[in-house]
Design an enzyme around this catalytic site. Structure first.
Site, PDB file in Angstrom:
ATOM      1  N   TYR A  33      29.573  -9.603  -3.040  1.00 55.26           N
ATOM      2  CA  TYR A  33      29.343 -10.294  -1.769  1.00 55.26           C
ATOM      3  C   TYR A  33      30.273  -9.769  -0.688  1.00 55.26           C
ATOM      4  O   TYR A  33      31.254  -9.077  -0.967  1.00 55.26           O
ATOM      5  CB  TYR A  33      29.515 -11.801  -1.928  1.00 55.26           C
ATOM      6  CG  TYR A  33      30.957 -12.282  -1.988  1.00 55.26           C
ATOM      7  CD1 TYR A  33      31.560 -12.889  -0.878  1.00 55.26           C
ATOM      8  CD2 TYR A  33      31.717 -12.146  -3.144  1.00 55.26           C
ATOM      9  CE1 TYR A  33      32.869 -13.347  -0.926  1.00 55.26           C
ATOM     10  CE2 TYR A  33      33.019 -12.594  -3.206  1.00 55.26           C
ATOM     11  CZ  TYR A  33      33.601 -13.185  -2.096  1.00 55.26           C
ATOM     12  OH  TYR A  33      34.894 -13.624  -2.149  1.00 55.26           O
ATOM     13  N   ARG A  52      32.693  -1.278   2.161  1.00 55.28           N
ATOM     14  CA  ARG A  52      33.212  -1.897   0.938  1.00 55.28           C
ATOM     15  C   ARG A  52      32.074  -2.416   0.061  1.00 55.28           C
ATOM     16  O   ARG A  52      32.146  -2.335  -1.168  1.00 55.28           O
ATOM     17  CB  ARG A  52      34.189  -3.025   1.263  1.00 55.28           C
ATOM     18  CG  ARG A  52      34.868  -3.604   0.011  1.00 55.28           C
ATOM     19  CD  ARG A  52      35.953  -4.594   0.350  1.00 55.28           C
ATOM     20  NE  ARG A  52      35.447  -5.752   1.053  1.00 55.28           N
ATOM     21  CZ  ARG A  52      36.215  -6.740   1.534  1.00 55.28           C
ATOM     22  NH1 ARG A  52      37.519  -6.684   1.371  1.00 55.28           N
ATOM     23  NH2 ARG A  52      35.689  -7.768   2.165  1.00 55.28           N
ATOM     24  N   ARG A 101      17.267 -13.872 -20.162  1.00 56.33           N
ATOM     25  CA  ARG A 101      18.705 -13.667 -20.219  1.00 56.33           C
ATOM     26  C   ARG A 101      19.045 -12.605 -21.258  1.00 56.33           C
ATOM     27  O   ARG A 101      18.590 -12.684 -22.403  1.00 56.33           O
ATOM     28  CB  ARG A 101      19.413 -14.985 -20.560  1.00 56.33           C
ATOM     29  CG  ARG A 101      20.929 -14.898 -20.626  1.00 56.33           C
ATOM     30  CD  ARG A 101      21.518 -16.266 -20.948  1.00 56.33           C
ATOM     31  NE  ARG A 101      22.983 -16.216 -20.986  1.00 56.33           N
ATOM     32  CZ  ARG A 101      23.704 -15.922 -22.057  1.00 56.33           C
ATOM     33  NH1 ARG A 101      23.084 -15.625 -23.199  1.00 56.33           N
ATOM     34  NH2 ARG A 101      25.018 -15.906 -22.010  1.00 56.33           N
ATOM     35  N   GLU A 183      47.929 -11.469  -4.807  1.00 54.29           N
ATOM     36  CA  GLU A 183      47.285 -11.849  -3.546  1.00 54.29           C
ATOM     37  C   GLU A 183      47.003 -13.342  -3.563  1.00 54.29           C
ATOM     38  O   GLU A 183      47.286 -14.027  -4.547  1.00 54.29           O
ATOM     39  CB  GLU A 183      45.983 -11.077  -3.362  1.00 54.29           C
ATOM     40  CG  GLU A 183      44.991 -11.230  -4.509  1.00 54.29           C
ATOM     41  CD  GLU A 183      43.842 -10.244  -4.443  1.00 54.29           C
ATOM     42  OE1 GLU A 183      43.583  -9.689  -3.357  1.00 54.29           O
ATOM     43  OE2 GLU A 183      43.187 -10.027  -5.475  1.00 54.29           O
ATOM     44  N   LEU A 207      42.141  -7.030  -3.939  1.00 51.49           N
ATOM     45  CA  LEU A 207      41.006  -6.678  -3.105  1.00 51.49           C
ATOM     46  C   LEU A 207      41.478  -5.799  -1.955  1.00 51.49           C
ATOM     47  O   LEU A 207      42.523  -6.073  -1.342  1.00 51.49           O
ATOM     48  CB  LEU A 207      40.341  -7.943  -2.557  1.00 51.49           C
ATOM     49  CG  LEU A 207      39.090  -7.703  -1.715  1.00 51.49           C
ATOM     50  CD1 LEU A 207      37.955  -7.178  -2.580  1.00 51.49           C
ATOM     51  CD2 LEU A 207      38.668  -8.979  -1.004  1.00 51.49           C
TER      52      LEU A 207
END
Length: 287
Positions: A33, A52, A101, A183, A207
């Protein structure tokens, strides 16, 4: 007014938006995302987020169902349709819904990725009261997986960290690994000591923040000293200042860590100045 959202090529009222129960984002957290801020109806740091996103997809061997030009058009259309002046655009791409699945990746030739986008209206985003008073953080153990540089939807532990902070009467948590700060739960972490901005160097451990990159560039252009290295939680508690950066908070001062007051207990000089520079410069090039 109901929001207009985007699902697999269609603009829909949010109540009509549906994704399969077999989608791997739902079953396996197999998705990535991005969140892009909107100020004055324009997108902040869009190019960085698009780059990114492509890297995250590549690292997971996931097909990109779109391209940067199409993504920009979708972002702008959603901002326009939902009347967003200040807010956020959330984008998520998953490996899709193969119909059942299975741990094995589905064949991308027969299972198309799922792509969804929606907006969040956040009036006053740039003029947040929290930026004037600063935030409080606690430290927690970092027990996430080893590829934190990929912006995946695996956000359970960061969510748990935010709840730990809330329970402790704080605003957020900084994660600690081998004694060093990695972070925040949804942001990059910094301290300031003797006028030096110190933040962990890029690696798989954190990140690669888009706001981080811009803020450090602006800091160096303003002749501020930047040191990219790991720092301990003890160093953080003894710092002159501390702050975080993210797409939704920009630059946010930290005034307390684990109950220890940082500096004078109010935002210092460096973080507010960096926030001012970042917002001014980002608005100039927003698209």
């Amino acid at each position: 007014m109901t929001r207009t959202v985007y699902v697999n090529g269609d603009y829909l009222p949010e109540e009509d938006a549906k994704v399969s129960i077999f989608d791997r984002g739902f079953l396996m957290a197999d998705g990535v995302y991005e969140v892009t801020s909107v100020l004055g109806g324009k997108l902040i740091d869009f190019d960085g987020h698009a780059v990114r996103l492509e890297r995250s997809l590549s690292e997971l061997d996931m097909v990109n169902p779109t391209n940067k030009e199409e993504l920009l058009e979708i972002h702008r259309e959603l901002v326009s349709r939902n009347g967003i002046d200040e807010g956020l655009v959330y984008l998520q791409i998953t490996r899709g819904a193969p119909g059942d699945r299975d741990f094995v990746f589905p064949d991308p030739e027969t299972t198309a990725p799922t792509i969804v986008l929606f907006t969040q209206n956040k009036p006053g985003l740039a003029d947040s009261p929290a930026a004037k008073k600063g935030m409080k953080v606690i430290s927690i153990e970092d027990i996430r997986w080893g590829r934190r540089d990929i912006k995946t939807v695996q956000l359970l532990y960061p969510s748990m960290g935010k709840m730990m902070a809330k329970k402790a009467g704080a605003d957020d948590a900084w994660m600690i690994e081998d004694g060093f700060v990695t972070e925040g739960t949804s942001n990059n972490a910094y301290i300031v000591k003797d006028n030096r901005i110190i933040t962990r160097a890029l690696s798989n451990d954190i990140l690669h923040g888009i706001t981080r990159a811009a803020v450090l560039r602006f800091a160096r252009e303003a002749q501020m000293e930047v040191e990219e290295r790991s720092f301990t939680i003890e160093e953080a508690r003894a710092a002159d200042e501390a702050f975080i950066t993210s797409a939704s908070s920009f630059v946010m001062p930290v005034v307390e860590i684990d109950g220890t007051v940082i500096g004078d207990g109010v935002p210092g000089k460096v973080a507010p100045r960096l926030r001012e520079i970042y917002l001014d410069e980002s608005r100039k090039v927003a698209i």
